[in-house]
Design a protein around this motif. Structure first.
Motif, PDB file in Angstrom:
ATOM      1  N   ALA C   9       7.747   7.659   4.615  1.00  0.00           N
ATOM      2  CA  ALA C   9       7.109   6.562   5.336  1.00  0.00           C
ATOM      3  C   ALA C   9       7.722   6.436   6.726  1.00  0.00           C
ATOM      4  O   ALA C   9       8.849   6.870   6.953  1.00  0.00           O
ATOM      5  CB  ALA C   9       7.314   5.275   4.562  1.00  0.00           C
ATOM      6  N   PRO C  10       6.984   5.854   7.667  1.00  0.00           N
ATOM      7  CA  PRO C  10       7.536   5.653   9.004  1.00  0.00           C
ATOM      8  C   PRO C  10       8.817   4.819   8.941  1.00  0.00           C
ATOM      9  O   PRO C  10       9.007   4.011   8.049  1.00  0.00           O
ATOM     10  CB  PRO C  10       6.437   4.900   9.749  1.00  0.00           C
ATOM     11  N   ALA C  11       9.677   5.043   9.927  1.00  0.00           N
ATOM     12  CA  ALA C  11      11.023   4.471   9.886  1.00  0.00           C
ATOM     13  C   ALA C  11      11.019   2.955   9.727  1.00  0.00           C
ATOM     14  O   ALA C  11      11.850   2.388   9.063  1.00  0.00           O
ATOM     15  CB  ALA C  11      11.776   4.846  11.145  1.00  0.00           C
ATOM     16  N   ALA C  12      10.076   2.292  10.316  1.00  0.00           N
ATOM     17  CA  ALA C  12      10.017   0.837  10.190  1.00  0.00           C
ATOM     18  C   ALA C  12       8.586   0.406  10.441  1.00  0.00           C
ATOM     19  O   ALA C  12       7.802   1.153  10.998  1.00  0.00           O
ATOM     20  CB  ALA C  12      10.938   0.167  11.201  1.00  0.00           C
ATOM     21  N   VAL C  13       8.248  -0.779   9.973  1.00  0.00           N
ATOM     22  CA  VAL C  13       6.933  -1.323  10.292  1.00  0.00           C
ATOM     23  C   VAL C  13       7.091  -1.816  11.733  1.00  0.00           C
ATOM     24  O   VAL C  13       7.235  -2.982  12.004  1.00  0.00           O
ATOM     25  CB  VAL C  13       6.547  -2.459   9.347  1.00  0.00           C
ATOM     26  N   LEU C 165       8.147 -13.176  -9.368  1.00  0.00           N
ATOM     27  CA  LEU C 165       9.571 -13.100  -9.006  1.00  0.00           C
ATOM     28  C   LEU C 165      10.377 -14.093  -9.833  1.00  0.00           C
ATOM     29  O   LEU C 165      11.520 -13.817 -10.208  1.00  0.00           O
ATOM     30  CB  LEU C 165       9.768 -13.350  -7.514  1.00  0.00           C
ATOM     31  N   LYS C 182      19.396 -15.857  -4.444  1.00  0.00           N
ATOM     32  CA  LYS C 182      19.094 -14.425  -4.408  1.00  0.00           C
ATOM     33  C   LYS C 182      17.609 -14.122  -4.479  1.00  0.00           C
ATOM     34  O   LYS C 182      17.182 -13.022  -4.147  1.00  0.00           O
ATOM     35  CB  LYS C 182      19.811 -13.717  -5.558  1.00  0.00           C
ATOM     36  N   ILE C 183      16.807 -15.061  -4.971  1.00  0.00           N
ATOM     37  CA  ILE C 183      15.373 -14.795  -5.109  1.00  0.00           C
ATOM     38  C   ILE C 183      14.561 -15.732  -4.210  1.00  0.00           C
ATOM     39  O   ILE C 183      13.869 -15.282  -3.295  1.00  0.00           O
ATOM     40  CB  ILE C 183      14.906 -14.957  -6.578  1.00  0.00           C
ATOM     41  N   PRO C 186      15.429 -15.687  -0.074  1.00  0.00           N
ATOM     42  CA  PRO C 186      14.921 -14.520   0.658  1.00  0.00           C
ATOM     43  C   PRO C 186      13.407 -14.382   0.560  1.00  0.00           C
ATOM     44  O   PRO C 186      12.771 -13.922   1.516  1.00  0.00           O
ATOM     45  CB  PRO C 186      15.631 -13.330   0.014  1.00  0.00           C
ATOM     46  N   ALA C 187      12.809 -14.781  -0.580  1.00  0.00           N
ATOM     47  CA  ALA C 187      11.356 -14.627  -0.709  1.00  0.00           C
ATOM     48  C   ALA C 187      10.635 -15.582   0.223  1.00  0.00           C
ATOM     49  O   ALA C 187       9.577 -15.264   0.747  1.00  0.00           O
ATOM     50  CB  ALA C 187      10.921 -14.871  -2.157  1.00  0.00           C
ATOM     51  N   ALA C 262       6.719  -8.489   8.678  1.00  0.00           N
ATOM     52  CA  ALA C 262       6.393  -7.105   8.321  1.00  0.00           C
ATOM     53  C   ALA C 262       6.828  -6.783   6.903  1.00  0.00           C
ATOM     54  O   ALA C 262       6.303  -5.889   6.259  1.00  0.00           O
ATOM     55  CB  ALA C 262       7.050  -6.151   9.310  1.00  0.00           C
ATOM     56  N   ARG C 263       7.817  -7.535   6.401  1.00  0.00           N
ATOM     57  CA  ARG C 263       8.272  -7.308   5.042  1.00  0.00           C
ATOM     58  C   ARG C 263       7.257  -7.778   4.015  1.00  0.00           C
ATOM     59  O   ARG C 263       7.238  -7.314   2.899  1.00  0.00           O
ATOM     60  CB  ARG C 263       9.492  -8.168   4.795  1.00  0.00           C
ATOM     61  N   LEU C 264       6.468  -8.782   4.410  1.00  0.00           N
ATOM     62  CA  LEU C 264       5.514  -9.321   3.442  1.00  0.00           C
ATOM     63  C   LEU C 264       4.468  -8.268   3.142  1.00  0.00           C
ATOM     64  O   LEU C 264       4.191  -7.399   3.936  1.00  0.00           O
ATOM     65  CB  LEU C 264       4.843 -10.566   4.008  1.00  0.00           C
ATOM     66  N   ARG C 265       3.898  -8.409   1.988  1.00  0.00           N
ATOM     67  CA  ARG C 265       2.936  -7.387   1.570  1.00  0.00           C
ATOM     68  C   ARG C 265       1.663  -7.497   2.360  1.00  0.00           C
ATOM     69  O   ARG C 265       1.263  -8.566   2.776  1.00  0.00           O
ATOM     70  CB  ARG C 265       2.644  -7.575   0.099  1.00  0.00           C
ATOM     71  N   ARG C 266       1.048  -6.312   2.510  1.00  0.00           N
ATOM     72  CA  ARG C 266      -0.231  -6.292   3.224  1.00  0.00           C
ATOM     73  C   ARG C 266      -1.307  -6.925   2.378  1.00  0.00           C
ATOM     74  O   ARG C 266      -1.249  -6.925   1.176  1.00  0.00           O
ATOM     75  CB  ARG C 266      -0.635  -4.850   3.525  1.00  0.00           C
TER      76      ARG C 266
END
Lengths: 242, 274, 266
Positions: C9-13, C165, C182-183, C186-187, C262-266
């Motif tokens: 995958a590309p290095a980063a979104v 989660l 921990k959940i 961050p979420a 960008a971390r969130l899902r598409r």
């Protein structure tokens, strides 16, 4: 009915907190809710209050109409040209978060001290959110709508009026809701600084005289009207959603 | 391949690994108008077997899994794992959910290592086991990537690797491939079979795909519409060493047809909104 | 593995850094500034109304060097920092508590949705009574403006934590504190950060506007003072400072925001 009861209770609790604050604050320079309501009654019978209110209403009305029309037109223009939208978005977002009051002296220098400066300042506040919402609504429009319209053989005018406009309407109304609120804020701040009439001026003038009941009475009445107007637009907003 | 498919299943020692006895689940029972979602259900999972559950939507399949995972307790009946009653989440049980449960804020590597790190395993051992699980699930090239950069299938691999790394003795899968396309699902099925063979764990798979159940399982339990009851348990008779290519075997068609025969009436009940 | 794509995958979104739009945006801004400069120099816009951008920059440079407004600048920025921090911390706490009390939340939420319709600023005089003219009243009104954005963002962030989660945390047999740290945190973080971004913007608006209307110090006060004394050089220099500061702060927060989103899902 039940969903109105909760917020009403919260508002009541707010008034109670205010009453407590009134007793706590030294020598009660903070008027009680009751004093404020009495002052409201006085103001509502005072022709001068109505004169100031109509000044504010006039500036606000013109600012709302112009910024609504301008914001939608600008939003459509920027949304149709995809690149234009991408170029403009961060600039608009930045302008949105700028404390526009900083620029008010420029507006005063250009428009003078009259009502037109306050109208312009109101438009500065109200235009951007509406432009942003309209633009994003068009940019995020599902491509399948346009394709369906093409399959049904609609002309571009028919597509615009029967498909695109209805599709973006909910977001435009949301933008308008924000725009109207900010327009009011703009006009009032404009009146609070360097004006000789309007409700904003009335508040600063009353503050200078130490007439706190008037300050609070005007502020609470404006808040109530703004809340009611917003509630109306919100209801309109929700009625359009499935 | 042409395995001796005619032979009966590899002899499984009939040792009960997990057992449900008369398990019933009623939701909202306290108000008296509860929804009777499941049971009474009896189920014996043999150690090391691959058991699938199929049934119409809303038949309580997932509730059954939740009971075995200790995520919800039965309204009536008993559930036990390795001879002890299930009370809260038992050690040695891992679950893979249908929804993507990867942590979007952690890289693939850190996702897989997450459970081990908090269980106090030493760093070298964590690295070794994570490496193995990542390699096993074919995630080597993606170990530094974040879930958002991966496809749905790859994210589900991350979740499987995260479960695998804890070395569970019972693996519960709740429609893990439900959101994936058909080709990816077949390939993930192969992965799952390989994992099952190599770990020797007991597997319970909840699925709505009859072909998936017919291809992967030693036994398939067919559930009725709500309240879910087992109306049939089918032995597939596949050898332990199998993969998705058995779909070309005539018996695969027979098994799938048999399952559909049992389920058709039940699914109609669901469709008509019973 | 058969199904694994061959290329990693590309290095980063990655946030596009030099896309045509970014470049064009730079050109548009430069052109606008240039046009204003020319319009002022040629005399289409009288210097009594708007100064050429180069003069604004020069004025800003001089007043930074001379230190004539250092105190105002320090006062304003520390007020913004104090108001934004208070709004973020209190807003988060209030949001988190409201989330655990659904009936209270149900009563408060309709008011939160309409909150920004009320010109809160009209209540600035009340805070002057309570805290006196100075930083106290200014920070209070700025917190009042900013806090609701943070409350709303917190509620939204907690709502959006995927149920699965929570199930995963239970499978891992986490206690409530470990689960929160921990959940849940961050979420919810990408949504919380949106609240932080808005809070900073509103704190800025609240502080500068209050200084403008009634205050004895701060950049807003200095601009109003310069305006009243027809000191356009100082006025425009300070305006430029605000515009630049807001732009830089926005850009920084926006970059972090994009990374988190960008971390969130598409």
């Amino acid at each position: 009915m039940r969903h109105i009861l909760g917020p009403l209770l919260v508002i009541l609790a707010g008034f109670l907190g205010w009453e407590v604050l009134h007793f706590v604050v030294a020598n009660s320079s903070l008027p009680s809710p009751f004093e404020t309501i009495v002052q409201m009654g006085v103001l509502l019978r005072d022709p001068d209050f109505w004169k100031q209110a109509s000044q504010t209403g006039y500036a606000f009305g013109i600012a709302v109409v112009l910024s609504t029309l301008g914001g939608i037109a600008l939003g459509i223009l920027l949304g149709m040209g995809r690149l234009a939208g991408q170029v403009a978005e961060p600039i608009l977002v930045n302008l949105y978060s700028l404390p526009k009051v900083t620029l008010y002296p420029v507006v005063l220098l250009i428009f003078g001290l009259g009502i037109s400066a306050r109208i312009a300042f109101g438009i500065m506040h109200g235009l951007i959110p509406l432009t942003l919402f309209t633009m994003n609504a068009i940019l995020q429009l599902k491509p399948v709508y346009r394709r369906s319209a093409a399959v049904m053989g609609l002309t571009s005018w028919q597509t615009a009026f029967t498909v695109i406009l209805p599709a973006i309407l909910p977001q435009v109304i949301t933008g308008a809701r924000l725009g109207v609120s900010l327009c009011l804020l703009g006009v009032l701040i404009g009146e609070m600084f360097a004006a000789r009439n309007g409700l904003g001026y009335m508040v600063t003038h009353a503050m200078e005289r130490g007439d706190m009941p008037t300050v609070l009475a005007v502020a609470v009445m404006i808040a109530a009207v703004a809340l009611a107007a917003n509630g109306l637009l919100l209801a309109l907003d929700r009625s359009r959603q499935p | 391949m042409s395995p001796a498919l005619a032979s009966v299943a590899a002899p499984v020692p009939a040792e009960h690994h997990a057992r449900l006895t008369g398990v019933t689940r009623v939701f909202g029972a306290r108000k008296g108008t509860g929804v009777h979602a499941l049971g009474p259900v009896d189920l014996d999972l043999n150690r090391g077997e691959f058991f699938s559950v199929v049934g119409p939507s809303g038949c309580g399949k997932s509730t059954l899994l939740d009971v075995l995972a200790g995520l919800s307790s039965p309204t009536a009946g008993t559930a036990e794992f390795e001879g002890k009653p299930i009370n809260g989440v038992p050690a040695g049980v891992g679950v893979v959910f249908q929804e993507d449960a990867s942590f979007p804020w952690l890289s693939v590597e850190d996702n897989v290592a997450f459970g081990l790190r908090r269980s106090g395993v030493d760093a070298a051992e964590v690295a070794r086991r994570v490496d193995y699980a990542i390699g096993f699930m074919g995630l080597k090239d993606f170990s530094k990537a974040y879930p958002a950069q991966l496809s749905g299938g790859m994210r589900q691999r991350v979740c499987i690797a995260r479960t695998l790394v804890m070395q569970p003795r019972l693996i519960l899968l709740d429609e893990p491939f439900g959101a994936l396309d058909q080709q990816t699902r077949l390939l993930m099925g192969d992965e799952l079979l390989r994992l099952w063979r190599e770990t020797g764990a007991t597997v319970l798979l909840i699925t709505h795909a009859l072909d998936e159940a017919a291809m992967l399982s030693d036994r398939v339990g067919v559930m009725s519409a709500r309240p879910g009851l087992f109306i049939d348990v089918l032995e597939t008779g596949w050898p332990r060493d199998r993969d998705s290519r058995i779909v070309s075997h005539p018996r695969f068609g027979e098994l799938t047809a048999h399952l559909w025969d049992k389920l058709r009436a039940e699914s109609l009940k669901h469709l008509r909104g019973s | 593995m058969a199904s694994a794509p061959a290329t990693p995958a590309p290095a980063a979104v990655a946030v596009p850094t030099a896309s045509p739009a970014t470049l064009l945006r730079l050109v548009v801004i430069v052109a606008a500034v240039g046009a204003l400069e020319i319009a002022c120099r040629v005399g289409w816009v009288p210097m009594t109304i708007v100064l050429p951008p180069s003069v604004m920059a020069e004025s800003l440079w001089q007043l930074l060097l001379s230190g004539s407004h250092t105190r105002d600048i320090v006062v304003s920025f520390s007020n913004v920092a104090a108001a934004a921090s208070l709004a973020v911390v209190l807003g988060f706490l209030i949001g988190a508590i409201l989330h655990t009390l659904p009936p209270v939340r149900g009563a408060v939420e309709p008011l939160l949705a309409s909150y920004y319709a009320v010109p809160t600023f009209m209540f600035y005089p009340v805070f002057i009574i309570l805290f006196g003219v100075g930083s106290g009243a200014i920070i209070a009104i700025a917190v009042l403006l900013a806090i609701v954005a943070m409350i709303t963002a917190t509620l939204n962030g907690i709502d959006r934590i995927p149920l699965v989660l929570g199930k995963t945390a239970r499978m891992m047999r986490m206690g409530p504190i470990e689960r929160a740290l921990k959940i849940s945190l961050p979420a919810a973080l990408p949504y919380l950060f949106t609240g932080v971004k808005l809070s900073v913007a509103y704190a800025f608006i609240g502080v500068i506007a209050s200084e403008f209307i009634l205050s004895g110090a701060g950049i807003g006060h200095a601009i109003a003072y310069a305006y009243n004394n027809f000191d356009n050089r100082t006025m425009y220099g300070l305006m430029l400072l605000i515009v630049l500061a807001v732009t830089v702060i926005n850009a920084v927060l926006d970059t972090i925001d994009r990374r988190l989103q960008a971390r969130l899902r598409r």
